[in-house]
Design an enzyme around this catalytic site. Structure first.
Site, PDB file in Angstrom:
ATOM      1  N   HIS A   1      -2.396  -0.889   9.844  1.00 49.30           N
ATOM      2  CA  HIS A   1      -1.970  -2.275  10.086  1.00 49.30           C
ATOM      3  C   HIS A   1      -0.790  -2.258  11.061  1.00 49.30           C
ATOM      4  O   HIS A   1      -0.092  -1.254  11.185  1.00 49.30           O
ATOM      5  CB  HIS A   1      -1.489  -2.925   8.782  1.00 49.30           C
ATOM      6  CG  HIS A   1      -2.601  -3.317   7.853  1.00 49.30           C
ATOM      7  ND1 HIS A   1      -2.826  -4.613   7.480  1.00 49.30           N
ATOM      8  CD2 HIS A   1      -3.546  -2.577   7.220  1.00 49.30           C
ATOM      9  CE1 HIS A   1      -3.852  -4.655   6.644  1.00 49.30           C
ATOM     10  NE2 HIS A   1      -4.313  -3.420   6.469  1.00 49.30           N
TER      11      HIS A   1
ATOM     12  N   GLU B   1       0.811  -1.230   0.000  1.00 46.67           N
ATOM     13  CA  GLU B   1       0.000   0.000   0.000  1.00 46.67           C
ATOM     14  C   GLU B   1       0.839   1.273   0.000  1.00 46.67           C
ATOM     15  O   GLU B   1       0.466   2.261   0.630  1.00 46.67           O
ATOM     16  CB  GLU B   1      -1.006   0.007   1.162  1.00 46.67           C
ATOM     17  CG  GLU B   1      -2.167  -0.923   0.911  1.00 46.67           C
ATOM     18  CD  GLU B   1      -3.458  -0.536   1.645  1.00 46.67           C
ATOM     19  OE1 GLU B   1      -3.548   0.577   2.172  1.00 46.67           O
ATOM     20  OE2 GLU B   1      -4.362  -1.370   1.665  1.00 46.67           O
TER      21      GLU B   1
END
Lengths: 423, 423
Positions: free
Chosen positions: B272, B49
């Protein structure tokens, strides 16, 4: 493996020209192809342009006793058109679909809808691991103004990388297919330099078939004679390529092509000529003859072909960016037009015309938006191959700086597996 | 390699949540990530990402002294978001873009536009070949009604096949990334069964971090709390997986995760949690302990997970065909409507209305045509994975019929390379 070990492989390759409703005498040709394959009982038959899955299923049933193993590689919207029939059990198979494959708005060319790919079969024969690849690259519709050149170079590089990375433990590597590349074209040289594959036509001492090994010849009644005008004698774009790892010796004993007729002299099986090769794999003592590539890196064929490919991809990326920019401007103008139409409609001036133009403007905007996204993705796809090529070029130059002794170690990934075999 | 040989690898993995304009405090987080990576000096940092190439270029400059090698994997329209930073020279790299990755009309989910992929790096460390893979699979937006399940299973299979076919000569295989799969999800089991990869969290004896190794936890201030509602303690979807070939022994010495804060207790680096693993590769004498998979093929975890995956892909294919059929009917109706509008316009009855409706009808028809083509391609993509799974299942059953002794030979392609390592 015994020192006197020997493996004989009979290979068949044909671009079948099997376009439903468009290709002439398709049913009859497929039937005769099945009869011929059954009669000849090759080890492997690798076919391209079998666009109809019904044709594959027909051949599968027909060939079942002679070729118990078969696979049809599905991809894209229409399919890759690739399939294989094998006398031997297939251990594994997989495929890689090329990132770039023409343009969806070039509907009359159709390649984009096919999902062109490379299929891989792993076979275990007499204790050897054979990786057999079958592929079909994007067609060349105009040699003078080839708008697909960058895509075909990127496809050739992806094909080379796929073979390179998936064949590291293979004893024998075989690639058959319609590359849509002439022998001296950039993509063909790139593929051969990076994988170390050898061209059966150039290697064999026993060739019988069409002049210069051409696989599209004017004698073929199905050929589009206008397409062959720049090459009145024919072109060679279908190949059988192979290599073996160190300790094994592979040679092409015989290579045959059809010559504009079917193998019995009747009407041809396709608009392409079939290739029939007999390969022989033997045990050989390890040898350390320097490969021609291991000279001066700057002068080596690998380095020069990498540079050529980078230059071609540069042009392709610039073109993709130009199209994306152009589409971007059209989107901007389209949005302005929509605002104007809204204003006109609100004011009541030429209201009907404004309302009438609203929907086509939105449609146009969406269409141009899709073009913009497509070319953005095209630029990303090309830059992916560019980065890989640049990295390989960098390592080849590093190898040169360190002297010829360090080259095999530095380019280990390629040289060790791909180049150590000696012909 | 000496018998007392030992190689220590420090690995970092993080899904960086780096969506331009949308992810909070992106610039600050990227800066702090760079500082942390520089301070810790891992062997490999694998990131997901990183959607903005500017962020990658910023990190590349910042990390150059500590991580001289880096690569950004470009694909799709937005990009794969994958990149790596390595302390060691990268010998080779390539990538595979997943055939299926959601639906273009699900614009708000956006996955289709990213071109999700798996990146491969080949490194040579202390005479060993390390294949490091980094990936990010399609997100799961609803666990109850997961319309992307078949795509994610197909992606997990393509990932497993890519690793399987490209790592046959690797000594050590490492896979890091955000799989968007819980440990017991079908895709995760399929991947582990087919590649023989081991989960660092389950293998290590020295774990410190979030409860159950969760990589998305409610303590993280960036997390979308609503998404975590069904799992109030957190979920584990990011992984460090590894294996070594026969003759080598690999273990996870330590595994650390962040716990909703950055490694120094400040605001987190992402939504995350980061994974930090220390792996140790040692020489070990060849052992021949039977793998649990080599029991009865029908009862083996591989066979049952293959069957489950086939069933899921069956559902996916049926759904794709239903959509294609539905779109086909709409196209038929649309064509009828166009004919009707032409007739009305020609007759002069409600001429204005007919002309007004003509353009939106054509636009609608083109849109539905695109939907039809997309679902045709989806069905082809799913059936490709289905055929590969079916073949592997067939071979596993053949192995069973021939008895346990023949299994390793029959499933050679998988077992020899992927399963012979012992932990």
């Amino acid at each position: 493996m015994k020192p006197n070990f020997s493996l004989r492989l009979r290979i068949f390759n044909l671009n079948c020209w099997g376009i439903p409703y468009l290709s002439k005498n398709r049913g009859d040709r497929v039937k005769r192809l099945g009869d011929f394959l059954n009669m000849e009982s090759f080890d492997l038959a690798l076919l391209e342009e079998v666009w109809s899955e019904q044709d594959f299923q027909y051949l599968r049933q027909k060939l079942l006793p002679t070729y118990p193993a078969a696979h049809y590689f599905r991809s894209g919207i229409i399919g890759s058109g690739l399939c294989v029939f094998s006398k031997h059990s297939i251990q594994e198979f997989t495929q890689h679909v090329y990132t770039l494959n023409g343009y969806p708005y070039m509907i009359h060319h159709g390649d984009w809808f096919c999902g062109k790919a490379v299929g891989l079969l792993v076979l275990h024969l007499s204790g050897l691991v054979l990786n057999a690849y079958v592929t079909h690259l994007h067609a060349e519709y105009s040699r003078q103004k080839d708008i697909y050149l960058a895509h075909r170079v990127a496809q050739a590089w992806e094909l080379a990388q796929f073979i390179h990375h998936t064949s590291k433990k293979a004893d024998v590597v075989l690639l058959c297919g319609d590359l849509n590349l002439h022998p001296k074209d950039l993509g063909c040289r790139l593929l051969k330099e990076w994988t170390g594959l050898h061209d059966a036509y150039l290697e064999t001492r026993d060739f019988k078939g069409s002049e210069e090994g051409y696989t599209m010849v004017p004698e073929n009644c199905y050929i589009n004679q206008r397409e062959l005008e720049p090459f009145p004698l024919g072109i060679r774009i279908d190949y059988v390529l192979y290599k073996a790892v160190s300790g094994l010796y592979i040679s092409c004993k015989t290579l045959r092509t059809t010559t504009g007729h079917d193998p019995h002299g009747g009407t041809p099986l396709s608009d392409h000529e079939a290739l029939m090769a007999t390969l022989c794999v033997r045990h050989s003592p390890p040898q350390h003859t320097p490969s021609p590539t291991h000279g001066s890196a700057e002068r080596s064929p690998l380095v020069s072909v990498l540079k050529e490919a980078l230059a071609e991809l540069d042009l392709g990326m610039a073109q993709a960016c130009r199209w994306a920019t152009f589409a971007g401007y059209v989107i901007g103008l389209g949005l302005l037009l929509l605002v104007l139409l809204c204003a006109l409609a609100a004011k009541g001036e030429v209201r009907e015309v404004a309302i009438l133009l609203w929907t086509p403007s939105v449609g146009l905007l969406l269409g141009v938006g899709a073009v913009y996204l497509f070319h953005m993705q095209e630029a990303k796809g090309l830059s992916r191959s560019w980065a890989e090529l640049q990295h390989v070029l960098g390592r080849a130059r590093e190898a040169q700086d360190l002297g010829p002794e360090s080259q095999p170690a530095l380019l280990l990934g390629q040289q060790e597996g791909d180049r150590s075999e000696e012909q």
